[in-house]
Design an enzyme around this catalytic site. Structure first.
Site, PDB file in Angstrom:
ATOM      1  N   ASP A 164       5.653   8.728  -0.595  1.00  0.00           N
ATOM      2  CA  ASP A 164       4.433   8.282   0.072  1.00  0.00           C
ATOM      3  C   ASP A 164       3.306   9.280  -0.150  1.00  0.00           C
ATOM      4  O   ASP A 164       3.383  10.417   0.316  1.00  0.00           O
ATOM      5  CB  ASP A 164       4.736   8.160   1.574  1.00  0.00           C
ATOM      6  CG  ASP A 164       3.546   7.616   2.342  1.00  0.00           C
ATOM      7  OD1 ASP A 164       2.616   7.092   1.717  1.00  0.00           O
ATOM      8  OD2 ASP A 164       3.557   7.724   3.582  1.00  0.00           O
ATOM      9  N   ASP A 365      -3.511   4.906  -2.636  1.00  0.00           N
ATOM     10  CA  ASP A 365      -2.331   5.021  -1.788  1.00  0.00           C
ATOM     11  C   ASP A 365      -1.140   4.373  -2.490  1.00  0.00           C
ATOM     12  O   ASP A 365      -1.249   3.263  -3.005  1.00  0.00           O
ATOM     13  CB  ASP A 365      -2.611   4.323  -0.449  1.00  0.00           C
ATOM     14  CG  ASP A 365      -1.456   4.456   0.522  1.00  0.00           C
ATOM     15  OD1 ASP A 365      -0.746   5.482   0.474  1.00  0.00           O
ATOM     16  OD2 ASP A 365      -1.249   3.543   1.339  1.00  0.00           O
TER      17      ASP A 365
END
Ligand SMILES: *[C@@H]1O[C@H](CO)[C@@H](O)[C@H](O)[C@H]1NC(C)=O
Ligand SMILES: *[C@@H]1O[C@H](CO)[C@@H](O)[C@H](O)[C@H]1NC(C)=O
Length: 487
Positions: A164, A365
């Site tokens: 992440d 992201d």
């Protein structure tokens, strides 16, 4: 003759557009024209947008054992994941709903003032920080789609972790799971059977760094530092801040890697053992391995859940033809901000004022699926796409996707190429698979959505990153995009 000018240019425009179309659909390809049409359109079979049932590892990933700092990346629910068949992929509607939760959480962190749906309205401190991310990580493909495998402890134990770029602390579930552990595929890490494990004390500098890394101040259990990180809703991990040896490959071994040893873990992280945080904070894996890798990493997200990609730490994996855009000044220490300068559809620039993009900025992201654009930018994109897709029957909106087509009757479809130009004049042509998402066996939708508010941050999501080599030169302050990253 002044009056003949507009019709002439209009005719020219029509002629040029249809020439481009004809040359694609009929395969008329002069050398120059071929390059041109390849730039402005994709021709594909609808079935190429649908998931495949068998795993086809990419050559790059297959050779990864020869690149020491390269980890194979798999889609969590695809046939390349070792989770199958026990965890079926959730329905797309669930993926998109979860994606919206993640986006809401990111936007709440970055723009607390405009958000009425705050996670913890009584605690102002919480809102300045950036820890409550990713929302519901791992609840579905929607967040934390991508998983890598690392080794922890001595002797090393293998753990599959969601990676992440939108958070920092790396954590894994730990025995004895004093309060609660969810089900995971790998055996739960047991600190007492690792000879290199140690607790971190409350008075250490690492403990103090938790405030910025997680958004929550640390606590103490006797003299051991206790972290807590929540990801919105009911997903969280709480446990001891610890050190142990992290092994990324035979030769890349990091003694005293700081991570969370989770004693109370909840939320739906799938069957992964936890999460690996690639943000910019000092506690992230990027910062902790800076001496070896120079705060430099790259990845290619596999284009389908049935192929594999890579996550490479350090410069070793950087491919040819990578173009770099500077990171823009960012808020907080976690997210990676970039500047969108313009967007074009089928070679035509959208009429969007630059201020539309600068108002709230844009982050890249790895965990957000669908790219989110400021409302005005999205409407312009959708309108231009519809204009160039007029030949196809439209279909009803699906979840957060509102520009949809019924393509069941076409063997071959031609769609305009969407290009993003980022700061530094870096132009990125999106793949077909980064443009349309199949929502059924006959329908597909434009894989973008608009934000609700001009003040919400834009997010360059992972569908759009498929197949690209994405390079984070964190020390050099720039982000690179290259082609053929998964090859
Ligand atoms: C780490 O700290 C916790 C809480 O104080 C304690 O229960 C545990 O035994 C410690 N583990 C080690 C290996 O020191
Ligand atoms: C697809 O083709 C069938 C048979 O010709 C027709 O009935 C149907 O309306 C077509 N669907 C669309 C969306 O055009």
């Amino acid at each position: 003759m002044g009056s003949s000018s507009p019709p002439t240019s209009f005719l020219k425009f029509l002629l040029t557009s249809s020439l481009l179309l004809v040359s694609v659909t009929c395969g008329v390809q002069g050398a120059g024209r071929k390059a041109n049409t390849q730039l402005h359109f994709h021709t594909l079979h609808f079935s190429s947008l649908l998931p495949a049932a068998v795993c086809t590892p990419s050559p790059a990933a297959a050779g990864s054992s020869k690149r020491p700092s390269t980890l194979e990346v798999v889609h969590r629910h695809g046939p390349c994941s070792q989770d199958k068949p026990s965890t079926a992929a959730p329905p797309l509607s669930q993926i998109l709903a979860d994606d919206q939760s993640r986006v809401d959480s990111i936007q709440a962190r970055l723009n607390p003032a405009s958000n009425t749906n705050q996670l913890n309205p009584n605690k102002n401190k919480f809102h300045d920080k950036k820890a409550n991310l990713p929302t519901q990580s791992g609840q579905s493909l929607g967040s934390g789609n991508y998983v890598v495998t690392v080794g922890l402890g001595t002797p090393k134990k293998t753990l599959s972790l969601i990676f992440d770029t939108g958070s920092d602390l790396t954590w894994t579930q730990c025995q004895p799971c004093a309060r609660s552990c969810y089900q995971q595929r790998d055996p739960i890490f047991n600190p007492s059977s690792s000879t290199s494990y140690s607790n971190i004390s409350c008075s250490s500098s690492e403990c103090a760094q938790l405030s910025s890394a997680t958004g929550n101040d640390p606590r103490c259990s006797s003299t051991t530092c206790v972290y807590g990180i929540q990801y919105g809703d009911q997903s969280f991990s709480v446990g001891f801040l610890s050190k142990d040896t992290l092994t990324l490959s035979g030769t890349d071994v990091f003694p005293n890697f700081v991570f969370g040893c989770g004693q109370n873990n909840q939320g739906l992280f799938g069957k992964t053992a936890g999460l690996i945080g690639l943000g910019r904070d000092p506690l992230s894996i990027v910062s902790q391995t800076a001496q070896k890798y120079g705060k430099y990493f790259s990845y290619c997200l596999p284009s389908t859940s049935s192929s594999t990609g890579h996550l490479t730490l350090g410069k070793g994996g950087a491919s040819r033809n990578v173009k770099f855009t500077p990171f823009s000044s960012s808020q907080g220490t976690s997210f990676y901000f970039i500047d969108i300068i313009k967007i074009s559809v089928g070679g035509q620039d959208l009429p969007i004022s630059q201020t539309v993009f600068t108002t709230a900025g844009t982050i890249i992201d790895s965990g957000t699926v669908i790219t989110r654009l400021p409302p005005d930018a999205y409407s312009a994109l959708s309108a231009a796409f519809q204009q160039q897709m007029k030949k196809y029957p439209s279909a009803p909106a699906y979840s957060i996707l509102d520009t949809c087509y019924d393509l069941g009757n076409y063997t071959s479809i031609t769609i305009p190429t969407i290009s993003f130009t980022f700061g530094g004049n870096v132009k990125v042509d999106l793949e077909a698979i980064g443009t349309l998402v199949a929502v059924s066996s006959t329908q597909a939708c434009l894989a973008f959505a608009g934000n609700g508010d001009d003040g919400d941050v834009g997010i360059f999501g992972n569908i759009q990153q498929h197949k690209l080599e994405v390079v984070y030169d964190v020390a050099g302050g720039k982000l690179g995009f290259g082609t053929g990253g998964c090859n």
